[in-house]
Every structure is written in C-alpha cells, then in structure tokens.
Design a protein around this motif. Structure first.
Motif, PDB file in Angstrom:
ATOM      1  N   ASN A  22       0.827  -1.211   0.000  1.00  0.00           N
ATOM      2  CA  ASN A  22       0.000   0.000   0.000  1.00  0.00           C
ATOM      3  C   ASN A  22       0.861   1.261   0.000  1.00  0.00           C
ATOM      4  OD1 ASN A  22      -2.166  -1.663   0.120  1.00  0.00           O
ATOM      5  ND2 ASN A  22      -2.660  -1.277   2.264  1.00  0.00           N
ATOM      6  N   ALA A  23       1.934   1.207   0.798  1.00  0.00           N
ATOM      7  CA  ALA A  23       2.819   2.378   0.877  1.00  0.00           C
ATOM      8  C   ALA A  23       3.483   2.620  -0.473  1.00  0.00           C
ATOM      9  CB  ALA A  23       3.874   2.157   1.955  1.00  0.00           C
ATOM     10  N   PHE A  24       3.851   1.535  -1.156  1.00  0.00           N
ATOM     11  CA  PHE A  24       4.490   1.665  -2.465  1.00  0.00           C
ATOM     12  C   PHE A  24       3.516   2.306  -3.468  1.00  0.00           C
ATOM     13  CE2 PHE A  24       5.294  -0.118  -6.726  1.00  0.00           C
ATOM     14  CZ  PHE A  24       6.571   0.397  -6.942  1.00  0.00           C
ATOM     15  N   TYR A  25       2.279   1.804  -3.488  1.00  0.00           N
ATOM     16  CA  TYR A  25       1.260   2.393  -4.389  1.00  0.00           C
ATOM     17  C   TYR A  25       1.054   3.871  -4.085  1.00  0.00           C
ATOM     18  CZ  TYR A  25      -0.299  -2.075  -6.367  1.00  0.00           C
ATOM     19  OH  TYR A  25      -0.372  -3.250  -7.037  1.00  0.00           O
ATOM     20  N   ALA A  26       0.993   4.174  -2.765  1.00  0.00           N
ATOM     21  CA  ALA A  26       0.766   5.564  -2.355  1.00  0.00           C
ATOM     22  C   ALA A  26       1.946   6.433  -2.777  1.00  0.00           C
ATOM     23  CB  ALA A  26       0.573   5.639  -0.844  1.00  0.00           C
ATOM     24  N   PHE A  27       3.157   5.877  -2.631  1.00  0.00           N
ATOM     25  CA  PHE A  27       4.380   6.603  -3.005  1.00  0.00           C
ATOM     26  C   PHE A  27       4.358   6.922  -4.499  1.00  0.00           C
ATOM     27  CE2 PHE A  27       8.830   6.345  -4.535  1.00  0.00           C
ATOM     28  CZ  PHE A  27       9.359   7.406  -3.826  1.00  0.00           C
ATOM     29  N   GLY A  34       2.334  14.720  -7.819  1.00  0.00           N
ATOM     30  CA  GLY A  34       3.340  15.771  -7.647  1.00  0.00           C
ATOM     31  C   GLY A  34       3.949  16.174  -8.986  1.00  0.00           C
ATOM     32  N   LEU A  35       4.276  15.152  -9.777  1.00  0.00           N
ATOM     33  CA  LEU A  35       4.885  15.386 -11.096  1.00  0.00           C
ATOM     34  C   LEU A  35       3.925  16.165 -12.003  1.00  0.00           C
ATOM     35  CD1 LEU A  35       7.479  14.444 -12.673  1.00  0.00           C
ATOM     36  CD2 LEU A  35       6.048  12.666 -13.673  1.00  0.00           C
ATOM     37  N   LEU A  36       2.650  15.718 -11.927  1.00  0.00           N
ATOM     38  CA  LEU A  36       1.604  16.355 -12.739  1.00  0.00           C
ATOM     39  C   LEU A  36       1.458  17.832 -12.364  1.00  0.00           C
ATOM     40  CD1 LEU A  36      -0.551  15.118 -14.751  1.00  0.00           C
ATOM     41  CD2 LEU A  36      -2.166  15.337 -12.859  1.00  0.00           C
ATOM     42  N   SER A  37       1.405  18.091 -11.029  1.00  0.00           N
ATOM     43  CA  SER A  37       1.252  19.480 -10.586  1.00  0.00           C
ATOM     44  C   SER A  37       2.461  20.309 -10.986  1.00  0.00           C
ATOM     45  CB  SER A  37       1.106  19.565  -9.064  1.00  0.00           C
ATOM     46  OG  SER A  37       0.581  18.401  -8.566  1.00  0.00           O
ATOM     47  N   ALA A  38       3.670  19.714 -10.839  1.00  0.00           N
ATOM     48  CA  ALA A  38       4.889  20.447 -11.205  1.00  0.00           C
ATOM     49  C   ALA A  38       4.873  20.784 -12.698  1.00  0.00           C
ATOM     50  CB  ALA A  38       6.106  19.614 -10.840  1.00  0.00           C
ATOM     51  N   SER A  39       4.367  19.845 -13.517  1.00  0.00           N
ATOM     52  CA  SER A  39       4.317  20.102 -14.967  1.00  0.00           C
ATOM     53  C   SER A  39       3.330  21.221 -15.283  1.00  0.00           C
ATOM     54  CB  SER A  39       3.895  18.852 -15.732  1.00  0.00           C
ATOM     55  OG  SER A  39       4.488  17.729 -15.197  1.00  0.00           O
ATOM     56  N   ILE A  40       2.150  21.182 -14.613  1.00  0.00           N
ATOM     57  CA  ILE A  40       1.155  22.240 -14.853  1.00  0.00           C
ATOM     58  C   ILE A  40       1.740  23.602 -14.460  1.00  0.00           C
ATOM     59  CG2 ILE A  40      -1.170  23.102 -14.269  1.00  0.00           C
ATOM     60  CD1 ILE A  40      -1.931  20.178 -13.629  1.00  0.00           C
ATOM     61  N   THR A  77     -12.848   4.607  -7.007  1.00  0.00           N
ATOM     62  CA  THR A  77     -12.115   3.409  -7.453  1.00  0.00           C
ATOM     63  C   THR A  77     -10.616   3.681  -7.526  1.00  0.00           C
ATOM     64  OG1 THR A  77     -13.201   4.031  -9.506  1.00  0.00           O
ATOM     65  CG2 THR A  77     -13.600   1.828  -8.737  1.00  0.00           C
ATOM     66  N   PHE A  78     -10.244   4.908  -7.916  1.00  0.00           N
ATOM     67  CA  PHE A  78      -8.812   5.264  -7.911  1.00  0.00           C
ATOM     68  C   PHE A  78      -8.255   5.166  -6.497  1.00  0.00           C
ATOM     69  CE2 PHE A  78      -9.362   8.508 -11.622  1.00  0.00           C
ATOM     70  CZ  PHE A  78      -9.518   7.452 -12.509  1.00  0.00           C
ATOM     71  N   VAL A  79      -9.003   5.748  -5.535  1.00  0.00           N
ATOM     72  CA  VAL A  79      -8.510   5.765  -4.156  1.00  0.00           C
ATOM     73  C   VAL A  79      -8.364   4.343  -3.623  1.00  0.00           C
ATOM     74  CG1 VAL A  79      -8.911   6.552  -1.792  1.00  0.00           C
ATOM     75  CG2 VAL A  79      -9.516   8.022  -3.689  1.00  0.00           C
ATOM     76  N   GLU A  80      -9.331   3.484  -3.952  1.00  0.00           N
ATOM     77  CA  GLU A  80      -9.246   2.106  -3.480  1.00  0.00           C
ATOM     78  C   GLU A  80      -7.978   1.433  -3.989  1.00  0.00           C
ATOM     79  OE1 GLU A  80     -12.547  -0.777  -3.512  1.00  0.00           O
ATOM     80  OE2 GLU A  80     -13.767   1.029  -3.221  1.00  0.00           O
ATOM     81  N   LYS A  81      -7.577   1.812  -5.223  1.00  0.00           N
ATOM     82  CA  LYS A  81      -6.365   1.196  -5.790  1.00  0.00           C
ATOM     83  C   LYS A  81      -5.107   1.867  -5.265  1.00  0.00           C
ATOM     84  CE  LYS A  81      -7.758  -1.081  -9.959  1.00  0.00           C
ATOM     85  NZ  LYS A  81      -8.995  -0.543 -10.526  1.00  0.00           N
ATOM     86  N   PHE A  82      -5.096   3.198  -5.264  1.00  0.00           N
ATOM     87  CA  PHE A  82      -3.840   3.907  -4.978  1.00  0.00           C
ATOM     88  C   PHE A  82      -3.728   4.435  -3.551  1.00  0.00           C
ATOM     89  CE2 PHE A  82      -4.648   4.436  -9.585  1.00  0.00           C
ATOM     90  CZ  PHE A  82      -3.644   3.586 -10.005  1.00  0.00           C
ATOM     91  N   LYS A  83      -4.782   4.174  -2.752  1.00  0.00           N
ATOM     92  CA  LYS A  83      -4.775   4.506  -1.314  1.00  0.00           C
ATOM     93  C   LYS A  83      -4.405   5.968  -1.034  1.00  0.00           C
ATOM     94  CE  LYS A  83      -5.069  -0.054  -1.024  1.00  0.00           C
ATOM     95  NZ  LYS A  83      -6.161  -0.858  -0.652  1.00  0.00           N
ATOM     96  N   CYS A  84      -3.564   6.157  -0.019  1.00  0.00           N
ATOM     97  CA  CYS A  84      -3.339   7.513   0.481  1.00  0.00           C
ATOM     98  C   CYS A  84      -2.562   8.415  -0.480  1.00  0.00           C
ATOM     99  CB  CYS A  84      -2.632   7.451   1.819  1.00  0.00           C
ATOM    100  SG  CYS A  84      -3.771   6.937   3.089  1.00  0.00           S
ATOM    101  N   GLY A  85      -2.008   7.842  -1.537  1.00  0.00           N
ATOM    102  CA  GLY A  85      -1.287   8.658  -2.519  1.00  0.00           C
ATOM    103  C   GLY A  85      -2.151   9.751  -3.098  1.00  0.00           C
ATOM    104  N   ILE A  86      -3.468   9.485  -3.196  1.00  0.00           N
ATOM    105  CA  ILE A  86      -4.331  10.556  -3.688  1.00  0.00           C
ATOM    106  C   ILE A  86      -5.262  11.130  -2.626  1.00  0.00           C
ATOM    107  CG2 ILE A  86      -4.363  10.457  -6.197  1.00  0.00           C
ATOM    108  CD1 ILE A  86      -6.299   8.298  -6.178  1.00  0.00           C
ATOM    109  N   ILE A  87      -5.250  10.555  -1.433  1.00  0.00           N
ATOM    110  CA  ILE A  87      -6.083  11.153  -0.365  1.00  0.00           C
ATOM    111  C   ILE A  87      -5.322  12.304   0.300  1.00  0.00           C
ATOM    112  CG2 ILE A  87      -7.225  10.792   1.858  1.00  0.00           C
ATOM    113  CD1 ILE A  87      -7.901   8.076   1.142  1.00  0.00           C
ATOM    114  N   ILE A  88      -4.020  12.115   0.528  1.00  0.00           N
ATOM    115  CA  ILE A  88      -3.242  13.113   1.268  1.00  0.00           C
ATOM    116  C   ILE A  88      -3.089  14.456   0.521  1.00  0.00           C
ATOM    117  CG2 ILE A  88      -1.019  13.578   2.422  1.00  0.00           C
ATOM    118  CD1 ILE A  88      -2.670  11.424   3.859  1.00  0.00           C
ATOM    119  N   PRO A  89      -2.774  14.447  -0.784  1.00  0.00           N
ATOM    120  CA  PRO A  89      -2.685  15.748  -1.470  1.00  0.00           C
ATOM    121  C   PRO A  89      -4.027  16.479  -1.510  1.00  0.00           C
ATOM    122  CG  PRO A  89      -1.740  14.006  -2.817  1.00  0.00           C
ATOM    123  CD  PRO A  89      -2.439  13.350  -1.689  1.00  0.00           C
ATOM    124  N   ILE A  90      -4.030  17.655  -2.069  1.00  0.00           N
ATOM    125  CA  ILE A  90      -5.251  18.478  -2.115  1.00  0.00           C
ATOM    126  C   ILE A  90      -6.376  17.791  -2.888  1.00  0.00           C
ATOM    127  CG2 ILE A  90      -4.805  19.829  -4.214  1.00  0.00           C
ATOM    128  CD1 ILE A  90      -5.595  22.293  -2.351  1.00  0.00           C
TER     129      ILE A  90
END
Lengths: 144, 320
Positions: A22-27, A34-40, A77-90
């Motif tokens: 789970n930590a790996f998926y979140a990472f 992060g990469l996406l936001s930096a690119s925008i 469904t994204f959150v269920e797969k990628f866990k806290c990687g997308i819950i913690i950011p904005i």
C-alpha cells in the motif's frame, strides 16, 4: 475465556494488511500527482504567469479535476487502488468535500449539504490551522 | 427461557429482491433484481422502502388474510420498515437486532402464531449497501480504502409468510440469544464482534433442547465473514467443546471470489438471501439450524471507544 485470550484468537485469524504494498502504491501515485502538478506549474511559468498565480491556478486545476472525477463516479475506485497517494494531497481534500456534497444533496441545502460538506474535511481544516498557529509561534520565538 | 419449541409454525410463500452485485453472486435464484440502486426514485432510502413495498404487495396478492407484519432493517429508528408499513392498514411491529433481525422477526411472529393469537403474518427484512454506507461509514462517492477484514453490506429485501397451516418447511424451535461483549472495538471486524454470540447461542440451543451437534444436517450462520467463521469454529471447540463440521456461513459464501469483496457479505439480508435461495430449495438438508448474527453498535458509541456487543438468534427449520 477472558478478553485478552479472545484478542489473541481474533489476531490469529484476522489477515494483516499489505502495508508495504500500500505504501508503495501511495508513493508512486502521490509522486505522479506531484509530477503532474509540477508540470502544470511549469507550463504556467513558461507562459510568463507570475509564480504565486501559477501556484493558485495549479491547485485550482487539481481541485477541479478531482471534484469532477468524484462527481462522475471514478475517483473512489482510484482511491481504493492507490490509497493515500491521492487522499493526502489536495485532491483528497476536494474529493471529501465533493463526495459529502453529493451524498447530502437530498437532505436539504442547509440541513444536508451545508451542514455536512465539511464533515470529513473539517478535521483537516481545524488541525491544519492549529498546527500552523503553533508553528508560527515557534517561528516567532526562534527568529525573534 | 432462552429456547422455545414451536408446534404449528410454518414458512410459506417468500419473495426476494436483489441488488446488482447480488444478482451476479452465488445466489441460485431470486424473484426480482434491481439494476439501479435508486430503484427509479430520488434517494437510496426511498429505494429500500420501495423494495420492501414491492415484496409486501406480491405476498399480499396470494395471502389476503395477513394479520401482522414483523420486520426490520439497519436504518436508524427502523425507518425503512416503518415507512413501508405506513402503506398498509395491517398491524406492524418493528424489530431490531442489527443483522440478526430476520430471526428475531421470525421468533416474534412464530411465538404469536404458536400461541394461536394470530394465524398468518409476514416477516420481512432488507438492507441497502448505499443506505448502510451513508449511515455507518463514509459518503458513497468517498473512496475510503477497504481493509481485508471488512465486509460489504448486501443490497436486497426478502419477505416470508409465516402460517399455522402446514407447509414443507416447519419452524421447529428457536433460541433467543443474549447480548455478548468480548471487548472488540473494531467496527470493521464485525466477524470478530459477532462470533462469540453465535457460539454462545449454538451452545445454549443444543443444551436447552438436549441435542448433539450432529442432530443438524447443516448449521448456517449469518454474516460472520471468512475470518469470523474461523473464529466461530475455534470458539465452539475451545469454550463449549463443540466440533462444528456441517457448517457454512452465508456471508462468506454469498459473493463470488472474483467479486473481490474482502471478508464477504454482511447486512440483515445476507442470511435470508442465501437461506431461501440456495439452501432451502436445494433439498439437501432436512434439519437446519439457522443462527443469525448481529453487531449491536452505532457510530456514536464506536466513536466514544466502547466495545461492541453482539447478538445471535437461532431458529431450527425442518424441511420435508
């Protein structure tokens, strides 16, 4: 059988969560956001937008995207797969607001939507502000 | 007076409505399926009431002389069942034992029929995944990660007519369980919360009626889930010296493995769905002990760090 003996039986049969996986998926997923936001952000900067405005616009785009995906029903469904990687950011913050809004829209604009929209996000706001306040005091004391 | 023997209580017509995931599950039959969680209405709560109404309407077509409806669901203040009952002039008694509600309804109705106070009544229960999620967990669209020990509330409703006239399924006896608290505080691990109640009720039932465990062709529990079912078996042998072989748990068996719903199905509808549509019509079992299990918690008391009491009620069915 006492309660602690029972606790051991429960432990024996209850499966452990794959914390490392789970930590790996979140990472990875957090990193992608992060990469996406930096690119925008870089895109705004390269188009001569002022850096503070570029930051705000990047956040607005992320908030809009996650709210839209929540409304369309994909985000959970994204959150269920990628866990806290997308819950913690904005994205997660926007997701909690939108999902509460959708959930309570039938319960009235004041008693439902209005009263419930910050139910999940309220803790983030409160403790975010409290910690910011404490950190600011520490900063003032240390820097004079 | 934990156990009661019934002389003339029989199960007659039943009607099942299932949700989209339950229609794709291991269920062998059902009467109606809903593809839309809203069931054509504006709210999930309304949809659950409508499921119950459709069932009562169907059962009333063949059974004009219904004297009492006993039933319940998971919603606060039993609003689903009560709102359904408001459409009929039939006497109504709400019953709440969380996911053991189906058995508590059968026991109440069965006792009244056995005492010859009434001749015919309907026991009904339902659960709706989205209604339960909203009330007990998170908003529907909120993607809280699900842990392996968690169960998934099934969507569906089932009503059955209980009568004093003979049919091929007899409600032979029943055991009213005690509320039992073994100190589990984790509302995600409902199998662990409810297993002690199930084991205790099984022991009481066998003890009261002076029966050995192999008297029954099948012992079926409600919604302990994959892990809770193992805890139940261990408790039976550790605490009560009962070796449970001819056993299955409805919650663990309802969904298919590839549906990926963690520990399995929960909700008061799980047990009746599996019992009526996979077990009773299979003709494989003659004597069945049905142990419905319920976790008696509310989010308020869980948030206040209380441990969760649980309940299990048993009914013994004889199929001829």
């Amino acid at each position: 059988m006492n309660k602690s003996e029972y606790k051991n039986i429960v432990k024996k049969y209850t499966p452990n969560e794959d914390k490392l996986k789970n930590a790996f998926y979140a990472f990875v997923s957090g990193g992608i956001i992060g990469l996406l936001s930096a690119s925008i952000y870089a895109l705004f900067i390269s188009n001569d937008v002022e850096s503070t405005i570029a930051t705000s616009c990047t956040l607005v785009i992320l908030i809009l995207a996650s709210s839209l995906l929540t409304g369309l029903g994909f985000f959970d469904t994204f959150v269920e797969k990628f866990k806290c990687g997308i819950i913690i950011p904005i994205t997660g913050f926007a997701h909690s607001l939108t999902s509460e809004a959708i959930d309570n829209k039938n319960d009235g604009m004041i008693t439902g939507l209005g009263a419930s929209i910050f139910k999940l996000a309220g803790s983030v706001l409160l403790y975010g502000m409290v910690s910011a306040f404490i950190l600011a005091i520490i900063k003032v004391i240390m820097n004079g | 007076m934990a156990s009661l023997k019934f002389k003339n209580v029989y199960l007659s017509d039943n009607y099942t409505i299932v949700g989209p995931l339950e229609a794709k599950s291991n269920l062998k039959k059902y009467n109606m399926k809903i593809n839309d969680y809203y069931f054509g209405l504006k709210t999930f709560e309304g949809a659950e009431v409508k499921m119950q109404r459709v069932i009562i309407d169907h059962l009333l077509k063949k059974n004009k002389d219904i004297e009492l409806i006993v039933g319940g669901d998971l919603s606060n203040q039993l609003v689903t069942t009560s709102f359904m009952a408001a459409n009929y002039s039939i006497s109504y008694l709400g019953s709440y034992s969380a996911c053991a509600t189906f058995n508590s309804s059968i026991i109440t109705l069965g006792a009244l029929i056995d005492a010859k106070k009434i001749n015919k009544g309907i026991a009904i229960t339902s659960s709706h995944n989205k209604v339960a999620e909203r009330q007990f967990r998170y908003p529907i669209e909120y993607g809280a990660p699900r842990v392996k020990r968690s169960t998934y509330t099934a969507t569906g409703a089932l009503g059955v007519v209980l009568t004093s006239s003979k049919t091929n399924i007899k409600v032979e006896s029943a055991t009213i369980g005690s509320s039992i608290d073994y100190g589990v505080k984790d509302a995600l691990n409902m199998g662990a919360v409810m297993a002690p109640a199930a084991a205790n009720t099984l022991y009481k039932h066998l003890n009261d009626l002076n029966r050995k465990i192999d008297y029954y062709d099948l012992i079926i529990t409600g919604d302990l889930g994959k892990y809770g079912a193992n805890i139940f078996k261990e408790l039976c042998s550790n605490n009560y010296n009962l070796i449970v072989n001819n056993y299955l748990d409805a919650g663990s068996n309802l969904y298919k493995e590839e549906q990926n719903l963690n520990a399995g199905s929960s909700g008061p509808i799980t047990l009746p769905l599996y019992l009526f549509n996979n077990i009773l019509n299979s003709k494989k079992y003659k004597k069945i002990l049905v142990i419905a299990t319920g976790s008696l918690h509310s989010t308020t008391l869980v948030n206040q760090h209380n441990s969760i009491p649980s309940i299990a009620h048993a009914i013994s069915l004889e199929v001829s």
